[in-house]
Design a protein around this motif. Structure first.
Motif, PDB file in Angstrom:
ATOM      1  N   THR A 160       0.784  -1.310  -0.087  1.00 26.74           N
ATOM      2  CA  THR A 160      -0.161   0.054   0.005  1.00 26.74           C
ATOM      3  C   THR A 160       0.958   1.368   0.155  1.00 26.74           C
ATOM      4  O   THR A 160       0.494   2.005  -0.691  1.00 26.74           O
ATOM      5  CB  THR A 160      -0.801   0.035   1.178  1.00 26.74           C
ATOM      6  OG1 THR A 160      -0.128  -0.181   2.189  1.00 26.74           O
ATOM      7  CG2 THR A 160      -2.154  -0.981   1.118  1.00 26.74           C
ATOM      8  N   ALA A 161       2.083   1.296   0.941  1.00 21.43           N
ATOM      9  CA  ALA A 161       3.019   2.325   0.899  1.00 21.43           C
ATOM     10  C   ALA A 161       3.436   2.463  -0.574  1.00 21.43           C
ATOM     11  O   ALA A 161       3.700   3.796  -0.987  1.00 21.43           O
ATOM     12  CB  ALA A 161       3.989   2.180   1.779  1.00 21.43           C
ATOM     13  N   ALA A 162       3.951   1.534  -1.183  1.00 22.51           N
ATOM     14  CA  ALA A 162       4.234   1.423  -2.496  1.00 22.51           C
ATOM     15  C   ALA A 162       3.553   2.229  -3.358  1.00 22.51           C
ATOM     16  O   ALA A 162       3.672   3.061  -4.504  1.00 22.51           O
ATOM     17  CB  ALA A 162       4.769   0.075  -2.858  1.00 22.51           C
ATOM     18  N   THR A 163       2.117   1.743  -3.443  1.00 22.07           N
ATOM     19  CA  THR A 163       1.039   2.384  -4.173  1.00 22.07           C
ATOM     20  C   THR A 163       0.869   3.754  -3.978  1.00 22.07           C
ATOM     21  O   THR A 163       0.871   4.502  -4.992  1.00 22.07           O
ATOM     22  CB  THR A 163      -0.355   1.547  -3.847  1.00 22.07           C
ATOM     23  OG1 THR A 163       0.157   0.332  -4.077  1.00 22.07           O
ATOM     24  CG2 THR A 163      -1.479   1.974  -4.970  1.00 22.07           C
ATOM     25  N   MET A 164       1.063   4.271  -2.677  1.00 19.76           N
ATOM     26  CA  MET A 164       0.792   5.661  -2.374  1.00 19.76           C
ATOM     27  C   MET A 164       1.988   6.550  -2.872  1.00 19.76           C
ATOM     28  O   MET A 164       1.935   7.543  -3.577  1.00 19.76           O
ATOM     29  CB  MET A 164       1.042   5.848  -0.732  1.00 19.76           C
ATOM     30  CG  MET A 164      -0.235   5.560  -0.186  1.00 19.76           C
ATOM     31  SD  MET A 164      -0.260   5.647   1.572  1.00 19.76           S
ATOM     32  CE  MET A 164       0.301   7.193   1.887  1.00 19.76           C
TER      33      MET A 164
END
Lengths: 500, 171
Positions: free
Chosen positions: B52-56
């Motif tokens: 999720t952090a990578a997507t953000m």
């Protein structure tokens, strides 16, 4: 027989009956007062009602939801300010009708048609949900994971023109949902050594911050909008009008229920699609669309109320919220110890029939309150923002405190409120954040289950997706949404395909 | 619900900085999620937060690059259009209200907050504001404290004693 007993529960108990009536009444005003939204109201209500008996709390919140969707139409007709996004289409023809001195007639007709739409939505819910839940039991963890991602992506892509902003918001929500001790391994995630963070960030504090504080802060910039008052005459609609427009109302109700049932789409899109349908299918309207055509009022009003029943289908059968309001609603169900999803229908079928009965009751109350008390209504709706906004702040702070009697929740709420203010300012949708918070544990757990079943092999996970038609459909939908936002589609394929 | 903000063709003041801060925030969160369990296992506790952090991070980079391409909105100033004094003052008021809520108690702190903010936003005579604040507070108190039984901080006002003496009067 049991189903009928549970259906009638809220009708026969004076307490539940009164709470549903109160909820619907409040919902109509909340939906109508520009600056108050159903999402905001339900978020704040959760914090006040979480210690109640689950049935009592549900009755109040179902009433607010049902009444709120309808209430948005009132201000759309009277003031040309849609009280809720689902009433945007209503203003197109509703306000011109009011300007012609037909405000009362428009309100009466929209009330009756909203109720018709509401009943159709509930009927489809009662008919379809049990079989969908039965089908959903066969879902694999990977399907749940993809459904979660799909829901967030749809809300993200539909609520703003930039998919990247929607995806950022959704991913941010998912990340907030992971804060605390991991439920499977008890590893600390984003706790920074603070014990208070072991339980995670309370979703209600996030909701109140994002929808209560940030929305009210945003409204401070539009304090001095002049309000034009309308004269209201006859409210009860003519029987000939009801008969004439009933077929259109039924058709658009079905559009509403289908659109409402799709994850990521809600009453606002249903209403706009219904308006478009009415415009295309009405051959010779008495009055042109946009100038006060009754068809243009009836279609969106039937559809947005039918969408409520539709939105309950994925919510109760799959545990997937369709939009921000249903995401908040799922949050409420979780807080009351209910686990929305296919097992809810198997383990607690009474909750389903209780909800259906309650929705039907709330829909009837719309008819009662919709056709009465119009004078009081116009007084309350004109409540100045200078009084309304401080009250929203007060309720938000009290609501956040009431969750755990802890000041920490107020800090979280304020932090998310300020961040939400800047997100809105720069065009980031806040709906996907809430959806992400709610869907985080479902998506995380199912991802890990899915990958464990495949013994850690991503290639196997993808390969096995193609053995199930459902997984293929879900995967293709996700890929399609992403693809339609790439320059390859918007600049090269789309212009050729649609000859723009 | 006004979450449907249409994206302007132009760039608002502060938008580039906001986009940049989102990237910094996403990098920090990615690093924090990496620290949970590293790249050890796809089913580990840190795998999903990392994804999720990578997507953000990816999404915030796209948003930032897109913002750079947009021309600035003419005649728009950050402190008068994006973060006007009215918003800053109200934010400060809410902050003070939250700080003193527990020590002063719900009744006193809420009354002061309502009085100041209504006077500031509604701009009527002091007496009118006083009456509106008092009336609103009484209604909120009756609905939430007495009907919904929500526990609210008592602070320096002997709330329970007052309620007890009022109930005693009825007996």
């Amino acid at each position: 027989m049991d189903a009928l007993n549970y259906f009638a529960m809220s009708w026969l108990s004076p307490d539940l009956l009164a709470l549903t009536a109160l909820g619907t009444f409040l919902g109509i005003y909340v939906g109508a007062i520009p600056g108050l939204s159903v999402t905001m109201a339900v978020s704040i209500l959760i914090s006040f009602t979480f210690s109640w008996d689950v049935n009592n709390a549900l009755c109040l919140m179902v009433g607010v939801y049902m009444g709120g969707v309808y209430g948005g139409s009132r201000t759309a007709i009277l003031l040309n300010i849609p009280g809720a996004p689902s009433a945007i289409a209503t203003a197109l023809d509703g306000y011109p009708l009011a300007k012609k001195g037909l405000a009362g007639e428009a309100i009466g007709l929209s009330t009756v048609m909203s109720v018709v739409g509401g009943f159709i939505g509930i009927f489809v819910l009662a008919l379809a949900a049990p079989s969908i839940a039965e089908f959903a039991i066969t879902f694999q963890p990977r399907d749940y994971m993809m459904l979660g991602i799909l829901g967030i992506m749809l809300v993200g892509s539909l609520s703003g023109s930039s998919l990247a902003k929607g995806i950022f918001a959704g991913a941010f929500g998912l990340l907030i949902g992971t804060v605390g001790l991991d439920p499977m391994t008890a590893d600390e995630r984003f706790t920074f050594g603070i014990i208070e963070l072991w339980d995670g960030i309370n979703p209600v504090a996030v909701m109140i911050g994002m929808f209560g504080i940030s929305e009210a802060l945003h409204q401070l910039q539009h304090m001095n909008k002049a309000v034009i008052k309308q004269k209201i005459s006859r409210i009860i609609p003519r029987l000939s009008d009801v008969k004439k427009y009933l077929p259109l109302s039924i058709r658009t109700s079905f559009i509403g229920v289908i659109v409402g049932a799709l994850p990521g789409t809600g009453g606002d899109i249903a209403a706009l699609m219904a308006y478009d349908h009415a415009k295309r299918t009405t051959k010779d309207p008495d009055v042109a669309f946009g100038e006060g055509a009754k068809e243009g009022l009836i279609a969106p009003e039937s559809a947005n109320n039918a969408a409520v029943g539709g939105a309950y289908i994925p919510m109760l059968t799959l545990g997937i919220p369709g939009d921000a309001v249903t995401a908040v609603f799922i949050g409420a169900l979780f807080i009351h110890g209910l686990n929305p999803g296919p097992l809810l229908m198997v383990e607690q079928p009474h909750m389903f029939w209780f909800t259906v009965g309650n929705l039907t009751l709330a829909n009837l109350f719309i008819l009662v309150f919709g056709l009465t008390g119009i004078k009081l209504f116009s007084k309350i709706v004109e409540c100045p923002k200078g009084i309304l906004i401080p009250l929203i702040f007060l309720l938000s702070i009290v609501g956040a405190y009431a969750i755990n009697n802890a000041i920490t929740d107020i800090w979280w709420m304020l932090a998310f409120g300020v961040f939400g203010y800047f997100m809105r300012l720069y065009g980031f949708p806040v709906g996907p954040v809430i959806l992400g918070v709610i869907l985080s544990s479902l998506t995380d757990e199912n991802w890990r289950r899915a990958i464990l079943t495949e013994r850690g092999s991503v290639i196997d996970l993808f390969a096995h997706m193609f053995t199930s038609p459902l997984s293929v459909v879900l995967l293709m939908t996700i890929v399609l949404i992403l693809f339609t936002k790439t320059p390859l589609w918007t600049k090269m394929i789309k212009p050729k395909l649609f000859k723009i | 619900m006004s979450s449907h903000e249409s994206i302007p063709e132009t760039r608002k003041p502060g938008e580039r900085l906001f986009g940049f801060l989102l990237i910094i925030g996403s990098v920090y969160l990615f690093w924090q999620s990496y620290k949970i369990s590293g790249f050890s296992d796809l089913s580990s506790a840190g795998a999903f937060p990392m994804a999720t952090a990578a997507t953000m991070l990816l999404a915030s980079c796209i948003v930032f690059v897109n913002t750079l391409k947009l021309p600035a909105t003419q005649g728009m100033d950050f402190f008068s259009h994006c973060f006007p004094p009215i918003v800053a003052i109200i934010m400060a008021l809410i902050l003070i209200y939250a700080v003193v809520l527990e020590s002063l108690g719900f009744i006193l702190s809420s009354f002061i907050f309502l009085f100041i903010s209504i006077q500031f936003l509604y701009r009527r005579s002091v007496l009118t504001t006083l009456a509106i604040s008092l009336l609103s507070l009484i209604m909120v108190y009756i609905v939430f404290r007495l009907v919904f039984q929500v526990v609210l901080p008592e602070g320096i006002v002997p709330e329970r004693d007052i309620i007890a003496s009022i109930t005693a009067l009825w007996r």
